[in-house]
Design a protein around this motif. Structure first.
Motif, short mmCIF file in Angstrom:
data_model
loop_
_atom_site.label_atom_id
_atom_site.label_comp_id
_atom_site.label_asym_id
_atom_site.label_seq_id
_atom_site.Cartn_x
_atom_site.Cartn_y
_atom_site.Cartn_z
N UNK A 8 -5.86 -3.74 4.57
CA UNK A 8 -6.87 -4.40 3.73
C UNK A 8 -7.57 -3.34 2.90
N UNK A 9 -7.86 -3.70 1.67
CA UNK A 9 -8.54 -2.77 0.75
C UNK A 9 -9.48 -3.58 -0.12
N UNK A 10 -10.72 -3.12 -0.20
CA UNK A 10 -11.70 -3.82 -1.03
C UNK A 10 -12.47 -2.81 -1.86
N UNK A 16 -7.73 -6.88 -1.48
CA UNK A 16 -6.31 -7.02 -1.17
C UNK A 16 -6.10 -7.04 0.34
N UNK A 17 -5.25 -7.96 0.78
CA UNK A 17 -4.78 -7.99 2.16
C UNK A 17 -3.26 -8.07 2.12
N UNK A 18 -2.60 -7.15 2.82
CA UNK A 18 -1.15 -7.05 2.75
C UNK A 18 -0.58 -6.82 4.14
N UNK A 19 0.51 -7.52 4.45
CA UNK A 19 1.23 -7.34 5.71
C UNK A 19 2.70 -7.16 5.41
N UNK A 20 3.35 -6.26 6.17
CA UNK A 20 4.79 -6.06 6.01
C UNK A 20 5.46 -5.90 7.36
N UNK A 21 6.67 -6.43 7.46
CA UNK A 21 7.54 -6.22 8.60
C UNK A 21 8.85 -5.67 8.04
N UNK A 22 9.14 -4.41 8.37
CA UNK A 22 10.33 -3.77 7.82
C UNK A 22 11.61 -4.38 8.36
N UNK A 72 0.03 -1.63 -5.13
CA UNK A 72 0.94 -0.52 -4.89
C UNK A 72 0.41 0.45 -3.85
N UNK A 73 -0.88 0.76 -3.93
CA UNK A 73 -1.51 1.63 -2.93
C UNK A 73 -1.38 1.02 -1.54
N UNK A 74 -1.69 -0.26 -1.43
CA UNK A 74 -1.63 -0.94 -0.13
C UNK A 74 -0.21 -1.03 0.40
N UNK A 75 0.74 -1.34 -0.48
CA UNK A 75 2.13 -1.42 -0.05
C UNK A 75 2.62 -0.06 0.44
#
Length: 197
Positions: A8-10, A16-22, A72-75
């Motif tokens: 999360x970034x504010x 922004x809230x981002x989740x990833x599963x590789x 992009x930063x969060x990803x």
């Protein structure tokens, strides 16, 4: 082993809230307020087989720059966290991807060191309302936060939509190669014994 991350970034400009599963299957739920960018991130998830959720609110009344760069930063941070200590990964990935009249190569190394080489020239300044220069901004932000080498090269192409799509698809598939576990190599894939810089 779960290779997931949630970031999360504010700021005054974006939330922004981002989740990833590789190790996902390409499932995605993406809402950034920037339609073309949502399309590119969907392609990234599908071609990388990454499960990806992105919820972003930004000052798009100014322009799309802050939203695209901050996602992009969060990803990048999420990929770095999810890949962990890098034991057993392939480390390198590369792909030359045709997209109709366009041919793009993406090559990357999850080295723990940042380098970004971008040799992609768009024939137009916009794709619809989306500024094509933001493709470079996005991937620079991703690479610098993953701490990876990323080289993007356009060999030829005349349609800006196809060029952008080629860049996102090729990088997704190159990253998918790089993060894949190689059962023949259980340790850190480096003669130095570390991939932290």
């Amino acid at each position: 082993m779960s290779r997931t991350a949630e970031i999360s970034r504010e700021t005054a400009e974006t939330q922004i809230h981002l989740k990833i599963d590789l190790d996902g299957s390409g499932q995605n739920d993406i809402k950034t307020g920037v339609g073309f960018f949502d399309h590119m991130l969907t392609l990234f998830a599908r071609h990388g087989l990454f499960d990806l959720t992105v919820k972003a609110t930004g000052d798009v009344y100014v322009d799309d720059h802050h939203t695209v760069e901050d996602v992009g930063i969060c990803l990048g941070r999420a990929i770095a966290e999810a890949v962990g200590d890098k034991k057993g990964i392939n480390r390198y990935g590369s792909l030359s991807l045709p997209m109709e009249e366009t041919l793009v190569t993406s090559a990357l190394d999850l080295s723990g060191r940042f380098a970004f080489v971008y040799k992609v020239a768009f024939p137009t300044e916009k794709i619809g309302t989306f500024d094509t220069e933001l493709v470079q901004e996005f991937w620079n932000a991703v690479a610098s936060n993953v701490m990876m080498n990323l080289h993007l090269v356009l060999h030829h192409g005349s349609n800006s939509h196809h060029i952008s799509e080629g860049v996102f698809k090729a990088t997704a598939r190159a990253l998918r190669q790089a993060v894949t576990i190689d059962p023949r190599q259980p340790g850190i894939p480096s003669s130095k014994g570390t991939l932290t810089g």
